[in-house]
Scaffold this motif. Structure first.
Motif, PDB file in Angstrom:
ATOM      1  N   MET A   1       2.750-106.075  16.876  1.00  0.00           N
ATOM      2  CA  MET A   1       1.640-106.894  17.077  1.00  0.00           C
ATOM      3  C   MET A   1       0.333-106.403  16.618  1.00  0.00           C
ATOM      4  O   MET A   1       0.001-105.249  16.510  1.00  0.00           O
ATOM      5  CB  MET A   1       1.619-107.605  18.295  1.00  0.00           C
ATOM      6  CG  MET A   1       2.890-108.198  18.892  1.00  0.00           C
ATOM      7  SD  MET A   1       3.308-109.611  18.185  1.00  0.00           S
ATOM      8  CE  MET A   1       5.028-109.998  18.506  1.00  0.00           C
TER       9      MET A   1
ATOM     10  N   ARG B   1       2.790-109.976  22.236  1.00  0.00           N
ATOM     11  CA  ARG B   1       4.420-109.974  22.464  1.00  0.00           C
ATOM     12  C   ARG B   1       4.881-111.057  23.776  1.00  0.00           C
ATOM     13  O   ARG B   1       4.175-110.708  24.844  1.00  0.00           O
ATOM     14  CB  ARG B   1       5.047-108.731  22.557  1.00  0.00           C
ATOM     15  CG  ARG B   1       6.557-108.785  22.480  1.00  0.00           C
ATOM     16  CD  ARG B   1       7.360-107.512  22.459  1.00  0.00           C
ATOM     17  NE  ARG B   1       6.912-106.750  21.238  1.00  0.00           N
ATOM     18  CZ  ARG B   1       6.531-105.577  21.414  1.00  0.00           C
ATOM     19  NH1 ARG B   1       6.064-104.937  22.259  1.00  0.00           N
ATOM     20  NH2 ARG B   1       6.179-105.131  20.073  1.00  0.00           N
TER      21      ARG B   1
ATOM     22  N   LYS C   1       2.588-118.405  22.138  1.00  0.00           N
ATOM     23  CA  LYS C   1       1.394-119.173  22.002  1.00  0.00           C
ATOM     24  C   LYS C   1       0.797-118.669  20.552  1.00  0.00           C
ATOM     25  O   LYS C   1      -0.078-117.526  20.886  1.00  0.00           O
ATOM     26  CB  LYS C   1       0.413-119.305  23.098  1.00  0.00           C
ATOM     27  CG  LYS C   1      -0.443-120.492  22.785  1.00  0.00           C
ATOM     28  CD  LYS C   1      -1.269-120.885  24.080  1.00  0.00           C
ATOM     29  CE  LYS C   1      -2.151-122.102  23.851  1.00  0.00           C
ATOM     30  NZ  LYS C   1      -2.869-122.633  24.924  1.00  0.00           N
ATOM     31  N   PRO C   2       0.977-119.001  19.543  1.00  0.00           N
ATOM     32  CA  PRO C   2       0.441-118.471  18.269  1.00  0.00           C
ATOM     33  C   PRO C   2      -0.845-118.950  18.134  1.00  0.00           C
ATOM     34  O   PRO C   2      -1.452-119.972  18.685  1.00  0.00           O
ATOM     35  CB  PRO C   2       1.176-119.126  17.060  1.00  0.00           C
ATOM     36  CG  PRO C   2       1.645-120.356  17.662  1.00  0.00           C
ATOM     37  CD  PRO C   2       2.226-120.207  19.071  1.00  0.00           C
TER      38      PRO C   2
ATOM     39  N   GLN D   1       0.618-114.267  15.844  1.00  0.00           N
ATOM     40  CA  GLN D   1       1.230-114.035  17.120  1.00  0.00           C
ATOM     41  C   GLN D   1       0.266-112.728  17.549  1.00  0.00           C
ATOM     42  O   GLN D   1       0.464-111.563  16.941  1.00  0.00           O
ATOM     43  CB  GLN D   1       2.597-113.699  17.414  1.00  0.00           C
ATOM     44  CG  GLN D   1       3.190-113.513  18.496  1.00  0.00           C
ATOM     45  CD  GLN D   1       3.156-115.172  19.292  1.00  0.00           C
ATOM     46  OE1 GLN D   1       2.992-116.105  18.780  1.00  0.00           O
ATOM     47  NE2 GLN D   1       3.185-114.778  20.768  1.00  0.00           N
TER      48      GLN D   1
ATOM     49  N   MET E   1       8.168-114.668  18.269  1.00  0.00           N
ATOM     50  CA  MET E   1       7.256-114.982  19.206  1.00  0.00           C
ATOM     51  C   MET E   1       7.095-115.033  20.795  1.00  0.00           C
ATOM     52  O   MET E   1       5.992-114.656  21.305  1.00  0.00           O
ATOM     53  CB  MET E   1       6.619-116.537  18.573  1.00  0.00           C
ATOM     54  CG  MET E   1       6.325-116.453  17.167  1.00  0.00           C
ATOM     55  SD  MET E   1       6.562-118.163  16.455  1.00  0.00           S
ATOM     56  CE  MET E   1       5.218-118.881  17.316  1.00  0.00           C
ATOM     57  N   ASN E   2       8.402-115.382  21.127  1.00  0.00           N
ATOM     58  CA  ASN E   2       8.495-115.310  22.529  1.00  0.00           C
ATOM     59  C   ASN E   2       8.953-113.768  23.137  1.00  0.00           C
ATOM     60  O   ASN E   2       8.947-113.725  24.398  1.00  0.00           O
ATOM     61  CB  ASN E   2       9.797-116.329  23.099  1.00  0.00           C
ATOM     62  CG  ASN E   2      10.817-116.086  22.568  1.00  0.00           C
ATOM     63  OD1 ASN E   2      11.272-115.035  22.165  1.00  0.00           O
ATOM     64  ND2 ASN E   2      11.760-117.114  22.852  1.00  0.00           N
TER      65      ASN E   2
END
Length: 207
Positions: free
Chosen positions: A106, A60, A64-65, A57, A98-99
């Motif tokens: 990150m 933040r 969308k990885p 990821q 992830m969301n």
């Protein structure tokens, strides 16, 4: 259930790889847009102690990885082990990271529930050896703080001063073009191989 990693989609062979909706793909920072490009990149990268693939990821909250097909993995230091991943679970906690629901450093490799095989051990490791089958524990247990000495290791506070996402010496083992990549819960199991603290793997029977 087990996570089907993007490079293992279909029958698991390079010829059957397909671009999965919801993922971005990069090889040496070049976007991969087609199935042919994906299969080409997969053919260039072979799992080794120094290079492997991971789902990362990058920022933040974008949800969308990115699948990095070229990244570096430093060897284990004292008290650490390198694990070859066999299966990784998918948890709502990974999605929260992830969301952006749960602020995390990150870039980061998500994933914290998995099983694998010990590939290499660093100096001083005594509880596992290469070839052992293990599961991961995403809770630290230093063995020295007041909660650990009371037998309540789930409340361990002995690692509280260590930056989240890094290993216990405060540094990162996963890198891409020189940039360090954090590991969710210090393990980051959405990857082919990871280096983690010895105390975060639990040996299990091979059958």
């Amino acid at each position: 259930g087990a996570l089907v990693l993007p490079w293992e989609a279909g029958a698991g062979s390079r010829e059957s790889l397909t671009v999965i909706s919801g993922f971005s793909y990069l090889y040496d920072d070049v976007p991969i847009a087609s199935n042919a490009q994906l299969r080409f990149a997969a053919g260039l990268v072979y799992p080794s102690p120094q290079s492997a693939r991971a789902i990362v990821q990058l920022s933040r909250g974008d949800g969308k990885p990115v699948v990095l097909y070229s990244r570096d993995l430093d060897p284990p230091k004292a008290g650490e082990v390198r694990v070859k991943m066999k299966a990784s679970g998918v948890c709502q906690s990974d999605w929260h990271v992830m969301n952006g629901d749960w602020p995390s450093p990150m870039p980061i490799v998500p994933g914290h529930e998995a099983a694998g095989e010990i590939a290499e051990v660093g100096p001083g490791v005594t509880t596992v050896k290469p070839g052992d089958h293990v599961i991961f524990s995403f809770r630290p247990h230093c063995g020295r703080c007041k909660y650990c000495t009371m037998g309540r290791t789930v409340l361990c506070i002995g690692r509280a001063s260590v930056p989240p996402g890094s290993l216990y010496d405060g540094t990162l083992r996963i890198k891409h073009k020189g940039q360090g990549i954090n590991q969710m819960a210090r393990i980051g199991t959405f990857a082919e191989q990871v280096v983690v603290p010895e105390e975060m793997v639990v040996p299990i029977r091979k059958d």
